[in-house]
Write a protein that holds these residues in place. Structure first.
Motif, PDB file in Angstrom:
ATOM      1  N   GLY A  41       0.815  -1.209   0.000  1.00 29.88           N
ATOM      2  CA  GLY A  41       0.000   0.000   0.000  1.00 29.88           C
ATOM      3  C   GLY A  41       0.843   1.249   0.000  1.00 29.88           C
ATOM      4  N   LEU A  42       1.870   1.272   0.871  1.00 26.70           N
ATOM      5  CA  LEU A  42       2.741   2.447   0.941  1.00 26.70           C
ATOM      6  C   LEU A  42       3.490   2.640  -0.371  1.00 26.70           C
ATOM      7  N   LEU A  43       3.951   1.519  -0.922  1.00 28.12           N
ATOM      8  CA  LEU A  43       4.701   1.603  -2.174  1.00 28.12           C
ATOM      9  C   LEU A  43       3.834   2.229  -3.262  1.00 28.12           C
ATOM     10  N   LEU A  44       2.608   1.746  -3.395  1.00 17.93           N
ATOM     11  CA  LEU A  44       1.709   2.281  -4.425  1.00 17.93           C
ATOM     12  C   LEU A  44       1.478   3.771  -4.209  1.00 17.93           C
ATOM     13  N   ASN A  45       1.258   4.137  -2.939  1.00 24.30           N
ATOM     14  CA  ASN A  45       1.002   5.546  -2.663  1.00 24.30           C
ATOM     15  C   ASN A  45       2.220   6.405  -2.948  1.00 24.30           C
ATOM     16  N   ILE A  46       3.403   5.886  -2.637  1.00 23.33           N
ATOM     17  CA  ILE A  46       4.625   6.653  -2.915  1.00 23.33           C
ATOM     18  C   ILE A  46       4.799   6.821  -4.420  1.00 23.33           C
ATOM     19  N   LEU A  47       4.530   5.743  -5.156  1.00 23.77           N
ATOM     20  CA  LEU A  47       4.603   5.852  -6.625  1.00 23.77           C
ATOM     21  C   LEU A  47       3.651   6.926  -7.120  1.00 23.77           C
ATOM     22  N   LEU A  48       2.456   6.972  -6.518  1.00 22.28           N
ATOM     23  CA  LEU A  48       1.476   7.982  -6.928  1.00 22.28           C
ATOM     24  C   LEU A  48       1.985   9.374  -6.612  1.00 22.28           C
ATOM     25  N   VAL A  49       2.578   9.525  -5.428  1.00 24.38           N
ATOM     26  CA  VAL A  49       3.102  10.830  -5.035  1.00 24.38           C
ATOM     27  C   VAL A  49       4.212  11.263  -5.975  1.00 24.38           C
ATOM     28  N   LEU A  50       5.029  10.314  -6.375  1.00 17.87           N
ATOM     29  CA  LEU A  50       6.127  10.630  -7.294  1.00 17.87           C
ATOM     30  C   LEU A  50       5.655  10.800  -8.740  1.00 17.87           C
ATOM     31  N   ARG A  51       4.365  10.646  -8.940  1.00 21.02           N
ATOM     32  CA  ARG A  51       3.773  10.749 -10.271  1.00 21.02           C
ATOM     33  C   ARG A  51       4.362   9.748 -11.267  1.00 21.02           C
ATOM     34  N   ILE A  52       4.665   8.572 -10.755  1.00 16.92           N
ATOM     35  CA  ILE A  52       5.079   7.502 -11.665  1.00 16.92           C
ATOM     36  C   ILE A  52       3.822   6.767 -12.091  1.00 16.92           C
ATOM     37  N   GLU A  53       3.655   6.601 -13.386  1.00 17.93           N
ATOM     38  CA  GLU A  53       2.407   6.017 -13.848  1.00 17.93           C
ATOM     39  C   GLU A  53       2.366   4.521 -13.578  1.00 17.93           C
ATOM     40  N   ILE A  54       1.300   4.115 -12.887  1.00 14.74           N
ATOM     41  CA  ILE A  54       1.118   2.692 -12.618  1.00 14.74           C
ATOM     42  C   ILE A  54       0.144   2.166 -13.663  1.00 14.74           C
ATOM     43  N   PRO A  55       0.502   1.131 -14.385  1.00 14.49           N
ATOM     44  CA  PRO A  55      -0.444   0.622 -15.381  1.00 14.49           C
ATOM     45  C   PRO A  55      -1.700   0.120 -14.691  1.00 14.49           C
ATOM     46  N   THR A  56      -2.877   0.521 -15.211  1.00 11.60           N
ATOM     47  CA  THR A  56      -4.090   0.117 -14.509  1.00 11.60           C
ATOM     48  C   THR A  56      -4.467  -1.317 -14.873  1.00 11.60           C
ATOM     49  N   PRO A  57      -4.779  -2.121 -13.862  1.00 11.80           N
ATOM     50  CA  PRO A  57      -5.140  -3.521 -14.112  1.00 11.80           C
ATOM     51  C   PRO A  57      -6.447  -3.641 -14.885  1.00 11.80           C
ATOM     52  N   LEU A  58      -7.213  -2.548 -14.897  1.00  9.56           N
ATOM     53  CA  LEU A  58      -8.535  -2.651 -15.515  1.00  9.56           C
ATOM     54  C   LEU A  58      -8.451  -2.733 -17.029  1.00  9.56           C
ATOM     55  N   ASP A  59      -7.360  -2.210 -17.599  1.00  9.73           N
ATOM     56  CA  ASP A  59      -7.220  -2.331 -19.050  1.00  9.73           C
ATOM     57  C   ASP A  59      -7.157  -3.788 -19.463  1.00  9.73           C
ATOM     58  N   LEU A  60      -6.501  -4.571 -18.614  1.00  8.14           N
ATOM     59  CA  LEU A  60      -6.425  -6.006 -18.869  1.00  8.14           C
ATOM     60  C   LEU A  60      -7.831  -6.605 -18.862  1.00  8.14           C
ATOM     61  N   LEU A  61      -8.605  -6.227 -17.845  1.00  3.46           N
ATOM     62  CA  LEU A  61      -9.983  -6.717 -17.756  1.00  3.46           C
ATOM     63  C   LEU A  61     -10.784  -6.255 -18.957  1.00  3.46           C
ATOM     64  N   ASN A  62     -10.580  -4.994 -19.349  1.00  5.49           N
ATOM     65  CA  ASN A  62     -11.289  -4.479 -20.520  1.00  5.49           C
ATOM     66  C   ASN A  62     -11.019  -5.345 -21.734  1.00  5.49           C
ATOM     67  N   GLN A  63      -9.751  -5.713 -21.914  1.00  7.59           N
ATOM     68  CA  GLN A  63      -9.379  -6.560 -23.046  1.00  7.59           C
ATOM     69  C   GLN A  63     -10.045  -7.925 -22.933  1.00  7.59           C
ATOM     70  N   LEU A  64      -9.979  -8.442 -21.701  1.00  8.23           N
ATOM     71  CA  LEU A  64     -10.473  -9.792 -21.449  1.00  8.23           C
ATOM     72  C   LEU A  64     -11.964  -9.904 -21.755  1.00  8.23           C
ATOM     73  N   TYR A  65     -12.705  -8.858 -21.382  1.00  7.14           N
ATOM     74  CA  TYR A  65     -14.165  -8.944 -21.492  1.00  7.14           C
ATOM     75  C   TYR A  65     -14.705  -8.310 -22.755  1.00  7.14           C
ATOM     76  N   LYS A  66     -13.805  -7.896 -23.633  1.00  8.85           N
ATOM     77  CA  LYS A  66     -14.265  -7.224 -24.850  1.00  8.85           C
ATOM     78  C   LYS A  66     -15.279  -8.056 -25.627  1.00  8.85           C
ATOM     79  N   PRO A  67     -15.036  -9.372 -25.812  1.00 10.69           N
ATOM     80  CA  PRO A  67     -15.995 -10.150 -26.616  1.00 10.69           C
ATOM     81  C   PRO A  67     -17.371 -10.250 -25.965  1.00 10.69           C
ATOM     82  N   PHE A  68     -17.464  -9.979 -24.660  1.00 11.47           N
ATOM     83  CA  PHE A  68     -18.739 -10.199 -23.976  1.00 11.47           C
ATOM     84  C   PHE A  68     -19.563  -8.938 -23.794  1.00 11.47           C
ATOM     85  N   THR A  69     -19.088  -7.847 -24.349  1.00 14.85           N
ATOM     86  CA  THR A  69     -19.838  -6.611 -24.146  1.00 14.85           C
ATOM     87  C   THR A  69     -20.793  -6.378 -25.300  1.00 14.85           C
ATOM     88  N   PHE A  70     -21.924  -5.823 -24.952  1.00 13.09           N
ATOM     89  CA  PHE A  70     -22.815  -5.376 -26.025  1.00 13.09           C
ATOM     90  C   PHE A  70     -23.617  -4.196 -25.559  1.00 13.09           C
TER      91      PHE A  70
END
Lengths: 70, 373, 397
Positions: A41-70
């Motif tokens: 938790g601290l590591l993630l928050n420090i990365l955020l404070v340092l403005r280092i971009e953390i890849p969002t895990p949701l993009d992966l989910l977006n890709q995964l569920y693309k065929p199931f959306t309508f």
């Protein structure tokens, strides 16, 4: 810089309050889980404070569920 | 036992109801109107009817082992490794849900009310209050919900009453314009928001004292909450029309802005915000509680409370980095959230339930076999 | 000792959380905008705002300064212009109490869609203000008029719009959501009430203007502007405006003059209900308008025997014809001149027969221009007022 020190301090104070009684009771399992989660938790928050971009895990989910959306 | 608290069936019903209203009160109407246009109210009612089947599944699953939470069930049914993996999957869904709720509060307040306040500050404040609640335990959360419940209902009633003069019936005509497809589409999208999220109550149902009335309370809570939501969708469309509802990010807040009784009762949109803050607070607290409890059970800790602060850091950070901007957030809600919820909150419990039933049957057969010999 | 430290820590944490009022704005730090004028400039918009001077309105002693102040700025977008105003206005503009938005006619002719986006996007703005179109003069000039009786001109406009809609029925109040709704809809086009400055234009901003018993200059609302999508294409005359309100069932009370013998009788409409039905007859869309109107006699200026039911029936007939004429005139006028379905007939079809509407939707303007319609009016005169016979029968020999 100050933000990071502040974050670490908050983390330290919280662990002090939470962990001391646990160490006294020798609940090592709790202590380990607590520290692992807290450091992630601290590591993630420090990365955020340092403005280092953390890849969002949701993009992966977006890709995964693309065929199931309508 | 990690949680020593006991709640009554009524407490349970109230918390289910409040959870159902949750965040959907603010984003639900817009989402539904975007898909189903003026038939959104039908889509909403349809979603409610379908969701009864989910509740049915959750109740059946809970009654397999009435005194165990979902996480403990998993371990009992699927064994240590697979069980814990399923539990972690389940819990990460609620980890995201908690952070998503925090993000929603932040986004709403920074767009509509506190424009200049940094979003982090709002999130931290809100999560701290929630943490406070979770630390005090399940009983306190539920009792608080019962205390605030009349206020929520009172404000809702007042709000609906004040909107009656603004209603224009032409807004919901023509009925069935696009046929059944948009309605199904709309209801499909409101399944994930909020009905499938009710799976978190699998973590709470073991702590209800009156085992017989749990079922009824669960159904009743979901049903009343869903009806309030449908009603809200209907009234948004009746007052503002489908187009305007769909175009607004927070239609119910705009709805509050429309209230004007004789130039006297007006500018009370913040009441809507208050209802919403209450309901989303309980939703967040329940998710947070379920998450901490589940995690403690996965790791076999004897106290879930020490996990709360580390989890708070994790939730805040995920809330901040999960969505780079609000468009990403809405796209995620529109496209990925429902199928994701279906997998985690429907197919997963279904899978666990089927295996559980088979195992139980076998155990009984074995027992009778050994008896026969 | 340890406990004291804990308590101290607790206080520090609480203090951090109780900073409160993060971005507070006190009343003396904000400028309350009551009216917003938007005009077209060469490369953007000229924004004018009417700000109230709270000390002058609420204070017990007046210092002789004006109650409202107008500022203008010119920039590429509405939002930018409003921010640019900070170079002129000493306080932060606060838009939540906006009552009136005035749009300049040239801008309206070019299209108001772009402007409306800001109005519906900004969080401070509500949807309870009225929109009007400035007729004959730029919007900035409208905001530059001091009004008598009502200290805040924007409030004057707000109440005048509401009152004349209720009692005169030749204007219409339009709010933002309704306007956007009809711009977006294919089966309905928007109208906005016009507003113009009468009298000596130079005297507008002059404070002494309101010290006259009969002001040299004032604001008047009249006529409806016809839009097609978001572009202004013309104006309805007064009768057609009234016809429009009859068709859209927006009549609360109005006055109808009908001829009688050698004079006139004014009938006060107290209740009116319109229903519009759309039907496809022989493959062509057709509109049926039914109006039920009830009135009382308001003024009699001729020798008529009101004790006689026969003559009352005659009046009723005239009353019906009058309404019918106005309605027909309004429709024909719009069909011939503007080809823009401001009455929402398309929406009527959309509601009653969505499938057929799909066929007509694409070239509805054309269909509308050739649309057949029938008007049926049922007028009833119920009461005569506080006297029965007019004494005029006695005054003439």
């Amino acid at each position: 810089m100050w933000a990071i020190i502040g974050l670490l301090m908050i983390g330290g104070v919280i662990s002090l309050f939470e962990i001391l009684p646990l160490i006294k009771q020798k609940n090592w399992r709790e202590v380990t889980v607590f520290f692992i989660l807290l450091s992630i938790g601290l590591l993630l928050n420090i990365l955020l404070v340092l403005r280092i971009e953390i890849p969002t895990p949701l993009d992966l989910l977006n890709q995964l569920y693309k065929p199931f959306t309508f | 036992m990690l949680e020593k608290g006991k709640i009554s069936a009524f407490d349970f019903q109230v918390i289910v109801l409040v959870f159902t209203i949750g965040s959907s009160i603010l984003v639900g109407p817009g989402l539904l109107a975007r898909f189903a246009k003026q038939d959104a109210w039908m889509a909403s009612s349809l979603a409610l009817m379908i969701s009864v089947s989910f509740v049915f599944l959750y109740i059946r699953l809970a009654s397999l082992y009435p005194s165990l939470t979902f996480v403990e069930c998993n371990e009992k049914i699927l064994g240590k490794w697979i069980g814990n993996m399923v539990s972690i999957l389940f819990l990460s869904y609620f980890y995201y849900l908690s952070s998503g709720l925090v993000r929603e509060i932040g986004d709403f307040l920074t767009t509509q009310v506190l424009v200049e306040t940094p979003i982090q500050m709002i999130m931290i404040m809100f999560l701290l209050i929630s943490l406070f609640g979770v630390r005090l335990g399940l009983e306190v959360i539920c009792r608080t919900a019962v205390i605030f419940f009349p206020w929520i209902v009172g404000f809702l009633l007042m709000w609906f009453l004040f909107l009656i003069p603004e209603i224009k019936l032409v807004h919901i005509q023509p009925i069935f314009e696009g046929g059944i497809v948009p309605i199904i589409q709309g209801s499909y999208h409101s399944l994930g928001l909020p009905f499938l999220e009710l799976a978190i109550f699998l973590m709470i149902s073991p702590y209800v004292t009156e085992k017989e009335s749990v079922k009824k309370a669960f159904y009743r809570g979901t049903f009343i909450g869903g009806i309030i939501l449908s009603f809200l969708v209907t009234i948004s469309i009746l007052v503002m029309g489908a187009e305007f509802t769909a175009r607004n990010t927070y239609p119910s807040y705009i709805l509050g802005k429309k209230i004007s009784i004789g130039e006297f009762v007006q500018r009370i949109e913040i009441i809507v915000a208050i209802i919403w803050l209450f309901t989303i607070y309980f939703k967040l607290t329940i998710c947070y509680y379920g998450l901490a409890l589940g995690l403690a059970q996965v790791f076999k800790l004897n106290n879930y409370k020490i996990l709360l602060f580390p989890l708070a850091f994790l939730i805040i950070s995920l809330a901040l980095f999960s969505h780079p901007d609000i468009v990403h957030f809405h796209e995620f809600l529109d496209h990925t959230w429902t199928p994701l919820s279906l997998t985690i909150c429907f197919f997963l419990p279904l899978f666990v339930y089927v295996i559980g039933v088979i195992r139980k049957k076998r155990a009984i057969e074995n027992q009778s076999n050994t008896e026969n010999i | 000792m340890k406990k004291k430290w804990k308590i101290l820590m607790f206080y520090i944490v609480v203090l951090c959380l109780l900073t409160g009022c993060w971005s507070r704005k006190e009343l003396n730090e904000i400028a309350i905008v009551t009216a917003l004028g938007i005009d077209k400039s060469e490369d953007g918009y000229i924004i004018s705002v009417q700000i109230i001077n709270p000390g002058e309105i609420a204070g017990k002693t007046s210092t002789g300064r004006t109650e409202v102040v107008r500022f203008t700025a010119n920039a590429g977008t509405v939002f930018e212009a409003l921010r640019e105003l900070t170079t002129d206005v000493p306080r932060k503009l606060y838009l939540a109490h906006l009552r009136e938005v005035v749009i300049g006619e040239p801008l309206a002719k070019e299209g108001i869609g772009k402007v409306l986006d800001f109005l519906s996007r900004d969080h401070e703005l509500r949807t309870d203000f009225y929109l009007t179109v400035a007729k004959g003069s730029p919007a900035s000039e409208i905001l530059n008029v001091q009004t008598a009786l009502e200290k805040i001109p924007a409030n004057k406009l707000f109440s005048a719009l509401e009152n004349s809609e209720k009692n005169w029925a030749r204007t219409k109040t339009v709010k933002l959501d309704e306007l956007i709704d009809s711009i977006v809809s294919n089966g309905k086009e928007p109208v906005i009430t016009g507003i113009y400055v009468y009298g000596d234009h130079e005297a507008g901003g002059d404070f002494t203007n309101v010290q006259n018993v009969s002001p040299n200059i004032g604001l008047r609302i009249n006529q409806l502007a016809v839009f097609k999508k978001d572009k202004l294409i013309g104006w309805l005359n007064e009768d057609a405006s009234k016809g429009f309100n009859y068709i859209t069932d927006n009549i609360k009370s109005t006055v109808v003059n009908v001829p009688c013998q050698n004079g006139k009788v004014s009938i006060e409409t107290v209740r009116s209900k319109t229903s519009v039905e759309g039907k496809i007859e022989n493959g062509k869309p057709k509109i049926h308008i039914t109006i039920n109107s009830e009135g009382n006699i308001g003024e009699v200026q001729c020798e008529i025997d009101l004790s006689n039911q026969e003559s009352l029936h005659k009046l009723e007939e005239e009353y019906q014809n009058n309404i019918k004429d106005k309605v027909e005139e309004a429709i024909l006028n719009v069909q011939e001149e503007y080809h823009s379905d401001i009455f929402g007939f398309g929406e009527v079809f959309h509601r009653s027969d969505p499938k057929a509407w799909k066929r007509y939707e694409q070239n509805w303007d054309e269909e509308f221009s050739n649309l057949e319609f029938t008007v049926q009016v049922e007028g009833k005169i119920r009461r005569l007022g506080t006297i029965t016979e007019s004494f005029q029968n006695e005054t003439r020999e």
